[in-house]
Each structure stands twice: as C-alpha cells, then as structure tokens.
Design an enzyme around this catalytic site. Sequence first.
Site, PDB file in Angstrom:
ATOM      1  N   GLU A  66      -0.815   9.864  -5.500  1.00 16.60           N
ATOM      2  CA  GLU A  66      -1.528  11.243  -5.017  1.00 16.60           C
ATOM      3  C   GLU A  66      -1.872  11.852  -6.385  1.00 16.60           C
ATOM      4  OE1 GLU A  66      -2.176  10.653  -0.622  1.00 16.60           O
ATOM      5  OE2 GLU A  66      -0.901  12.315  -1.233  1.00 16.60           O
TER       6      GLU A  66
ATOM      7  N   ASN B 292      -3.998  16.463  -0.392  1.00 13.17           N
ATOM      8  CA  ASN B 292      -3.493  16.729   1.045  1.00 13.17           C
ATOM      9  C   ASN B 292      -3.889  18.396   1.364  1.00 13.17           C
ATOM     10  OD1 ASN B 292      -1.911  14.192   0.874  1.00 13.17           O
ATOM     11  ND2 ASN B 292      -0.812  14.786  -0.950  1.00 13.17           N
TER      12      ASN B 292
ATOM     13  N   LYS C  25       0.988  -0.768  -0.136  1.00 12.58           N
ATOM     14  CA  LYS C  25       0.328   0.063  -0.101  1.00 12.58           C
ATOM     15  C   LYS C  25       1.282   1.571   0.151  1.00 12.58           C
ATOM     16  CE  LYS C  25      -1.084   2.773   2.634  1.00 12.58           C
ATOM     17  NZ  LYS C  25      -0.420   3.488   3.259  1.00 12.58           N
TER      18      LYS C  25
ATOM     19  N   SER D  35     -11.041  21.395   3.873  1.00 15.20           N
ATOM     20  CA  SER D  35     -12.196  22.045   3.503  1.00 15.20           C
ATOM     21  C   SER D  35     -13.306  21.614   2.973  1.00 15.20           C
ATOM     22  CB  SER D  35     -11.543  23.373   2.952  1.00 15.20           C
ATOM     23  OG  SER D  35     -10.708  22.538   1.852  1.00 15.20           O
TER      24      SER D  35
ATOM     25  N   THR E 206       7.315   5.810   1.027  1.00 13.51           N
ATOM     26  CA  THR E 206       6.044   5.651   2.326  1.00 13.51           C
ATOM     27  C   THR E 206       4.832   3.888   1.654  1.00 13.51           C
ATOM     28  OG1 THR E 206       6.027   7.548   2.685  1.00 13.51           O
ATOM     29  CG2 THR E 206       4.312   6.593   3.583  1.00 13.51           C
TER      30      THR E 206
END
Lengths: 413, 413
Positions: free
Chosen positions: B285, B408, B184, B413, B195
């Site tokens: 991402e 990120n 993952k 928000s 990571t």
Amino acid sequence: MSTKISPLAPSVVPDLPPVPGVRFATAEAGIRYKGRTDVLLALLDPGTTVAGVFTRSRCPSAPVDWCRANLAHGTARALLVNSGNANAFTGKKGRESTALAAKLAAEVAGISETEVFLASTGVIGEPLDASKFGNVLADCADKATDSAWLEAARAIMTTDTFPKLATRTATIGGVQVTINGFAKGAGMIAPDMATMLSFVFTDAPLSAAALQGLLSRGVQGSFNAVTVDSDTSTSDTLLAFATGAAAQRGAPVIEAAGDRRLSGFRNALNSLLVDLAQQVARDGEGARKFITVKVEGAVSAASAKRVALSIANSPLVKTAVAGEDANWGRVVMAVGKAGEPADRDRLSISFGDIRVAHEGERAASYDEEAVSAYMRGDEVTITADLGLGRGAATVWTCDLTKEYVAINGDYRS
Amino acid sequence: MSTKISPLAPSVVPDLPPVPGVRFATAEAGIRYKGRTDVLLALLDPGTTVAGVFTRSRCPSAPVDWCRANLAHGTARALLVNSGNANAFTGKKGRESTALAAKLAAEVAGISETEVFLASTGVIGEPLDASKFGNVLADCADKATDSAWLEAARAIMTTDTFPKLATRTATIGGVQVTINGFAKGAGMIAPDMATMLSFVFTDAPLSAAALQGLLSRGVQGSFNAVTVDSDTSTSDTLLAFATGAAAQRGAPVIEAAGDRRLSGFRNALNSLLVDLAQQVARDGEGARKFITVKVEGAVSAASAKRVALSIANSPLVKTAVAGEDANWGRVVMAVGKAGEPADRDRLSISFGDIRVAHEGERAASYDEEAVSAYMRGDEVTITADLGLGRGAATVWTCDLTKEYVAINGDYRS
C-alpha cells in the site's frame, strides 16, 4: 527540531525546584545546530551515587559503552550531554571522542574521568568533534546553577517539539526528598527502551545498588511500556543520580532497593518515570492522538505486555486511530499476530468505555455515534480482554500520521 | 480497490496457459463491492491432491479453520473464494457461514463438502451472508473454463492495484508439467505469512504429502520473506492443488517431496512462489520503491532472516528510502534492535553496489552523488554484512509513504 508543538503536549511545563547537590549549565557548542544550545553539563556534589539502564541494541553508541563501564564504580560527579550528534557507529573515532569529552569535563570539574557520565543524541555515523566541548565547558562550570532545569531539558532536544520535565516529592524516614527528571525523545522510540535520553536527580541518600534496583524495576512499567514506531535506538540512556544531600536534614541512608522505608520514594519515582515516558509518546513524531493500550485477561503479565506492544506497534491499528476509526478488526489481527495464547472466541475489545466486540463477535449492539465521537478525541484507550487469565499490562503510544512519514522521509527533499 | 496502479507493478501481466483438470468462473455476488466480481469458483478434476500453509495468527478466520480441517483428507474438488468480507472474528455465525458456503459449492459441483476449500478476504468482524453464493454458483459451474486465470486473479483483489499471476513449467520424468498461480495482498502483509491469499495449480501427479512438503519449504524463502507493514492477517492462506492430469501423458506419480525426480519441479515452484510474493511487496500500500534487504555474514541463516526482517520492518528505514536517503545509521539501528548476534565494529552496509559503511564506521570515501542517484531509482537493495559467519537471507519489502497512511487512515474521512 520542529517548530510546531505537538497537540498532545502537556498544557503546563512544570516548574522544578532545586535538588540540593545538583547544578546545571547549558551552552551552544555548534555541534550541528546553529542558534540553539546543544551541550548540557551537570555538576554533582561529592558522594553522589548513580544507576543506569541502557539500550539493548547490539550496536550501542560509544557513550553507552562509556557509561556502562563507569557505572561499575557507582559514583558520579558530572554528566555531559550533547544533542546533534549521537556518536554512534563511529568506530575507533567514537571511543576517542568519548575519552576526550570525559577528559575535558573532568578537568573543568576537578574530578576523575571515571566519575563523568556521557550521553549523545542526534545523527548516527558522523564523527563527533569532542574538542568543541573544550570551548564551552569552563564557562559552563562557572555559571552552573541549581535552577536551570528547563534550559537543561531544552539543550538535549532533537526532533522533540516540547521539553519534557517532571518532579515529585516523597519522604524517607520522615524527611522530604525531591525527585526531578527530564527526557528527550520523539522518534526511534520503542522498548527496550524508548529511544530517548532521560536523567533523574534526587537528594535522597541511596546506595548505588538501591538506586539501581529501583530504576531497573521502574523502567519496566514506564520507558519500556512506551512505543512510537517500534524502532529502538543505539543510544537509549536512562541515568539516575542521588546526591544524598537529604542526609544532612536527617534522612537515613538506604542501602537496599527492597527497604520498606523506600515505599513512598519508589511510588514517586515510578510515577515520575511514567510521566516522562508518556510525555515521550505524546511527542511521538507526527502524533495527533495519545493511545493507551490495556490488555487484560492474559495468561500472565508478560504475555499481556507482549500483546499490548503488538497492538501498540501495529501500523494498521495506529493509522486507523489516526483516521478516527474504531477498527477493532485490526486489533484482533494484532492480538492474533502477537504469538501469545489467545482464543478468538473469548476476546472482547473496547474503545474507551464502549465495548465493540465481545466473545469473538461484534458486540450485539453498541452506539456507533458514541464510538465515533469518542474516536474524535485526542486521547484514545483501547482495551483488549483476552478472557484467559489474570495477566494485565498497559502501554502507551501515539497514532501514525502522514506527518510521521514526512518528518522521517522528507528531511532531504 | 484502488484505481491507481502501483508504479512498481510488472510491466506485463503474464498470459497463463491452461492447467489440465482446472476450470474457473467468477461472478458478482454483491458481497460488499458493487460493479465488480467478488466470487471465484475453481472446479478440480477427480484425483486432485491439495496442500496448504496458513496464517500463524492465534485468531484465524473461519475459512482458515475450515481448510485446516479438510486438509487432513488430502483431496480437493472445488475452491470457493470471495473478496469484500474476510469472515474473520465472526464467531458462531462465521462457522455457520463456512458450512453453508461449502454446502452450496458441493451441491453445484456434485461433490462432498470435505472436498471444498474456502477463502475469504476483506472486512473483519462483519458476518458474511453466504446465501449470496447461492445466487451465483450454479451459473459459475456452468460457465467454468480453463482459461479464466486473469478473471480469477481479479475477483479476489481487495486493496490490490494490479492482479498478480505467474506461470512456470518443469519436467517430471521427461514429461512437461505446468504450474500456475495467482495471489492477492497489498496491506496487512508480514510473515507468517504475507497477508494474502494465493492459489497454485499444477497438473503434476503428486501425492498430498509430496505437495505439502514442497509447499511448506517453498514458503520460507518466498511468502515468509516478504513484509509490507509487519502486520499479519487472520486469513493468510496459500493452497496448492495438483490435478495429476500429466500422468495421462506419462508423468510418474510422485509420493515424496524428497524424490529426486522433483528437482526441476521444486525449482520452478519456488521461483513461482518468489515471483508472487515479490508482486505482493510491489503492490504494498502506497509503495513507490521495491526494497530488497540482504543480510550476510550472520551466525546462521535463521539469525540472518531475523535481522533482515528487522531492517525490512523498520518504519525509519522505510521512510528514509521513501525520502531517497541512504540513511545507513537507521540500518545500524535496525540491526542492533533485532536481538541477534551482531558486532558494531564488524558491520558493513551497502546500498546497491556502493559500500557506505565498513567495519563500524562510515566508509572512508564513497561517491555521495552516486548513492543519491541510486536512491532515486525505484528498486533499492540494502545489504548488511555482519562479518560474523556465513548465515545469509534475503527479504523483500517496500517503502513507507504518506500514501500508506492515507490508504489505511483516511478511508473513513
């Protein structure tokens, strides 16, 4: 050049006084842009000394090579800067182009080519047609004035949204001297140095060696402490010129950077360099928040600076600030990845004055509301106390927004 | 967890065969997410050896500390992984949490806590309530099967948009063995390591030392050659387990990583690690393009890798690729800032097979149309030939898009 001014721009553009011995003119040479100035010529009186600090890129631009070579002579009579084309990675053509530019400037100023300093900023890899300077330099030399500071700062802008100027005064041997400077830079900004051009002018009577000593030290806490995107340009150039005109008013000529009579001047110069460097971070591409990163308690100042830069360069920290989240977990991550001595269980992190993590854990109780309110402001200070020693450092950066990606990715679409 | 699958995801999720000696179950423990699995328990037959490579962060998570300590024993009987909470920067509570998690897993499996390996991924800085494992582990142990690979890969996902699995076979002493793995990771991805969490299982009969040797070397060209955002997590964990079950079918027990009988196995393992690492970059991402950076002609392989990572981590290179621009000037910049030996005038840069810059200048003529068409594809290879020596390296990354910033920065928000 963007038309929307950064929300972090200083509210007032300072009005710079003349520096005796320095005159400027700008022109539209059509290097790349239309309808704006793109050439700056500065003329410097005889006796002007010069110092410089340049990019550490292994692939520097042709003008950087040119300036490094001329710096050995220690004197300067002219500075020629263009925007729109960086004359970088242009091979043999680049060297021919700098030679021609210097020749043209030397001709109109009636000086030697070794006294001409050059800087270029803009597109990389496109040959720079230096013959275009020939169309405008004679006129520039004719109309040069001692007051065209704002025009000078504007002529060297690329993606900058506002001109960056600063001024300071100091006394040397009881005589007041002036230090003026301007800079450009908004992206490709990282130590060493910020991707930027910056030019500093003073009438202080300083030897080239003294000026170089002051500049080399001053850059560490200013331009080498600012980062926008961790990218370092091929063209970073900081040049300082000292005309010595204040000697006519009785200022002593200073030969060494360590001279005690320079303490006030040194402080004023360092303050001016910090001011200009911070303006660069405030104009970081797409920036909406100005971030100050303070690292304390490191094993040394050098270690503190590396940790501070790791935090300031972290995309995850910068996007969190853009999202107005006091995401201290990402700060921990950035401390951890810096490769410097750090002890998870001694680490404390604050946003503004609010300590959110202490000795390796979330701080027992802090006011979540207060932190949220703090993060909505457009100035954010992140402090990481490593709890190991007395090393400290401060660096400045800005947040990472979608606008940064748009500026740097959408320019063709 | 994102609902939109990366456009760079492999078109087929591989179907993994059983690895004799390994069983899995997953559960919903409600660590943080609702309506999805967040716990994985793997049960390993007696005699299973283990090897691991971990984050080099100076602020590692509590589970990383736990695994490092247990690795000294060389044997493993259970792996317990959770998503939703990284149990990182949780101080004393973090250590208590790992101790409790291991105790609960050891109880249901009837083994020693020193044979339990742990990994956690998710939010940093929030205490992990390990008692939640108590609600699900007994059931997991009961229902564990040898076929739940896809479920296992799904249970450990966080911002991943697709599960990442790979399988290979090899022969040792003429006996076929299987290597399966899953991973993952999508953000906070950089060497050392990406990571990510990754777990590899094989029935090959390997000593812990042999397995560790293979894994440590294999990671260099795979997980340590992939970067999304230059950010390194506190939790990076790669664990490999060898049950040795193939010995029952006649495979020889191998004691040393350098054993010649391992050549096929080593290749298969390395290929699997590269496959998983690339899947991580493909799920970067916001990624829309998968980028391969090749550096050739460096003074050494290590130097080539540092230059390649400088290119792959450059926000300006990554945004240019997002904008489908073959902006080789930014590649020059990234080569220059790497701090490695480089000579501007010997540098050549290609996008795909199209050489756009050669020996320090824009290539005399190249087909601009062809380059533009190439950049519109979703796989981009950038090759920089430094022209100095024979050092070469390849790393993988993805482009930097507004979606990365949104993922990120907009999460609050």
